[in-house]
Design an enzyme around this catalytic site. Structure first.
Site, short mmCIF file in Angstrom:
data_model
loop_
_atom_site.label_atom_id
_atom_site.label_comp_id
_atom_site.label_asym_id
_atom_site.label_seq_id
_atom_site.Cartn_x
_atom_site.Cartn_y
_atom_site.Cartn_z
CG ASP A 84 -7.88 31.20 40.35
OD1 ASP A 84 -7.27 30.80 41.34
OD2 ASP A 84 -8.79 30.57 39.76
CE LYS A 119 1.41 27.67 36.41
NZ LYS A 119 0.35 27.70 35.40
CG MET A 143 -6.37 26.56 29.38
SD MET A 143 -6.48 25.34 30.67
CE MET A 143 -8.12 24.70 30.39
N1 SAH Z 1 -12.89 29.92 33.57
C1 SAH Z 1 -12.18 30.65 32.57
C2 SAH Z 1 -11.21 29.79 31.81
C3 SAH Z 1 -10.10 29.26 32.66
S1 SAH Z 1 -8.99 28.26 31.77
C4 SAH Z 1 -13.19 31.30 31.61
O1 SAH Z 1 -14.37 31.00 31.67
O2 SAH Z 1 -12.79 32.15 30.82
C5 SAH Z 1 -7.72 29.41 31.41
C6 SAH Z 1 -7.74 29.76 29.96
O3 SAH Z 1 -8.78 30.68 29.71
C7 SAH Z 1 -6.50 30.48 29.48
O4 SAH Z 1 -5.45 29.59 29.21
C8 SAH Z 1 -7.01 31.14 28.24
O5 SAH Z 1 -7.13 30.24 27.18
C9 SAH Z 1 -8.41 31.54 28.66
N2 SAH Z 1 -8.48 32.93 29.12
C10 SAH Z 1 -8.95 33.36 30.29
N3 SAH Z 1 -8.91 34.71 30.34
C11 SAH Z 1 -8.42 35.12 29.17
C12 SAH Z 1 -8.15 36.38 28.59
N4 SAH Z 1 -8.40 37.50 29.25
N5 SAH Z 1 -7.64 36.41 27.35
C13 SAH Z 1 -7.40 35.29 26.65
N6 SAH Z 1 -7.63 34.09 27.14
C14 SAH Z 1 -8.14 33.98 28.38
#
Ligand code: SAH
Length: 520
Positions: free
Chosen positions: A37, A59, A184
């Site tokens: 992803d 995306k 998100m």
């Molecule tokens: N499975 C992922 C979350 C996926 S949902 C996890 O456990 O982290 C996607 C959201 O995760 C993004 O919109 C953001 O809010 C957050 N996110 C993921 N990586 C990030 C990063 N490096 N910095 C800030 N937010 C992050």
């Protein structure tokens, strides 16, 4: 159901490539297909075997983005292909589904697992460090702290139908009196904040929004809940971002180690050989820098490999071997291995020029008899004589680059040694610089350029168009030693130049450290 191949749902961690689990790395190292992803750091793909098929399903600009159903189907199709292949060939054709953070925290890993189960595809889950925990930690925020909060709630600010009111009990959230972590939906923050305040949450509750958490360009916005109601305030924050609400968000100044590292926010262009960028880059990253590697030298076999093979055959008859670079040690080792020999084939005396060369020798079990401090070639033969005494009649083998300065050889010959100069490898410029390096230079995003040899300077100059050469002229530069500095000066690149006092990678890092102390 057969056990192999297998689909691994792997958590890639929040971004920092060091935050992948060992199990995750193992799965990547041995897989045949990776489906990844946007939020999984592409750096992690480095662990994959070169033959692995890499499929990006995040995306993409101008292209159709795969829906979740299509990704589910792709997982099954790839597994079927590998299963068919496994029957005929090796059974180890695993598939890694690499997802940002943890696969089961707002990552749809649950849905993928259910789909795989329904299609009788064997799978395992390797959890990852979720951005909602690691992000705050890298911004100086512990999600729990005995003095402030005894609960953490992970919340998505973006519900399935984009209506944030669906599924969230704002009254309950407002009353929790704990840490709230929103994933998100930066765009929906004003709505969320307004609803939380309406439900009774204090507008003065500390908030922190962390953009690109754990990446070298992490940015933390500190605010109070009330400020998040402002669409203008939130509009400045780009995704991906994690939002923390609660008293712990106010602790960030004290615990903000990541953003306070000396090179945080700086982008360093590292010019090196493709094979050797590692150590310098790793140290710079530790100090907080964003590193862009621009390989300016490629290693290649010498033009006369047969001569090297013969020379290696004579090695044990020599009295002394002198290595002047890590590359020379590695090349000699490769030739020895190919000949079915080992370190015992080296002569009685071994000299290493520079600590990195000595370290490379140690890795093959050799402790150098002499490691001259001063390792510009002209001083070297003097150093050898003063340490080892009379060299008259000594058979010396110089195992080094094809184009090497003659001073060392002539110095030793004048002292009476019989010198054989063996070209172990050659270096050549690559055909072009990586696009990332050129773009960063033209967009003025580089804060420092490192040079580890005269050829890194000359080759960079030759590979750059005139306008970018001019930009380099004005940028801070770090040189490994006097020969490199001399080359930079001949190119007109001696403005803003720092030279390392010790001419190796640790010496370069020490020079940066000293500079930082002066600036503070
Ligand atoms: N499975 C992922 C979350 C996926 S949902 C996890 O456990 O982290 C996607 C959201 O995760 C993004 O919109 C953001 O809010 C957050 N996110 C993921 N990586 C990030 C990063 N490096 N910095 C800030 N937010 C992050």
């Amino acid at each position: 159901m057969s056990t192999y191949p297998m689909v691994f749902l792997v958590g890639a961690g929040p971004g920092d490539p060091g935050l992948l689990t060992l199990a995750g790395k193992d799965a990547i190292t041995s897989c045949r297909v990776i489906i990844y992803d946007a939020l999984a750091n592409p750096e992690l793909l480095r662990h994959a075997p070169p033959s692995a098929e890499l499929i990006y399903v995040g995306k993409q600009a101008n292209r159709h983005t795969l829906t979740q159903d299509e990704i589910n189907e792709l997982l099954v199709t790839k597994w079927q292909q590998q299963a068919a292949f496994a029957k005929v060939h090796s059974p180890w054709g695993n598939i890694v589904r690499l997802k940002g953070g943890d696969p089961y925290v707002f990552g749809r890993g649950g849905e993928e697992g259910q789909y795989l189960f329904a299609h009788k595809v064997p799978f395992q889950v390797i959890p990852g460090i979720t951005s909602g925990i690691a992000g705050p930690a890298y911004a100086g925020i512990p999600v729990t702290h005995r003095d402030f909060t005894s609960s953490v709630t992970l919340i998505t600010g973006h519900q399935q139908d984009s209506n944030v009111a669906v599924g969230l009990n704002f009254d309950a959230l407002a009353k929790l009196n704990g840490t709230l972590v929103f994933y998100m939906g930066v765009k929906t923050l004003p709505t969320l904040a307004t609803k939380l305040i309406a439900a009774g949450m204090d507008g003065q509750t500390p908030a922190a929004i962390i953009h690109r958490a754990t990446h070298p360009n992490q940015k933390t916005y500190r605010a109070h809940l009330k400020q998040l109601c402002s669409a203008d305030f939130c509009a400045q924050i780009a995704p991906p971002a994690i939002t923390i609400l609660g008293q712990v968000a106010g602790l960030s100044e004290e615990l903000n180690w990541f953003e306070q590292r000396p090179l945080f926010g700086k982008t360093v262009l590292v010019t090196r050989t493709r094979q050797q960028a590692g150590e310098l880059s790793r140290r710079l990253i530790e100090l907080g820098a964003m590193v862009i590697e621009a390989p300016t030298i490629e290693l290649a076999p010498p033009s006369d490999s047969a001569a090297v093979i013969q020379a290696i055959g004579r090695l044990s008859h020599a009295d002394m071997a002198i290595f002047t670079s890590v590359n020379g040690v590695h090349a000699a080792w490769d030739y020895l291995m190919q000949a079915g020999r080992d370190a015992r084939a080296l002569p009685q005396r071994v000299v290493a020029v520079g600590p990195s060369t000595a370290a490379a020798l140690r890795q093959i079990g050799i402790i150098a008899d002499l490691m001259p401090e001063e390792f510009t070639s002209d001083k070297l033969s003097q150093a050898i004589q003063s340490h080892l005494g009379d060299v008259t009649g000594l058979r010396v083998m110089l195992l080094r680059a094809q184009i090497a300065r003659p001073a060392l050889r002539t110095g030793l010959e004048q002292a009476g040694a019989q010198v054989e100069d063996v070209a172990m490898y050659q270096t050549r410029p690559p055909s072009a610089l990586p696009a990332e390096a050129l773009t960063a230079l033209s967009e003025d995003r580089i804060s420092l350029i490192t040079f580890t040899s005269a050829s890194t300077a000359n080759n960079l100059f030759n590979l750059l168009p005139p306008d970018l050469r001019e930009k380099v002229r004005h940028l801070p530069k770090l040189s490994i030693g006097p020969v490199t500095t001399q080359a930079l000066a001949s190119l007109g690149w001696d403005a803003q130049l720092t030279e390392a006092a010790e001419h190796d990678i640790p010496g370069m890092i020490a020079a940066l450290d000293r500079q930082n102390q002066v600036q503070e």
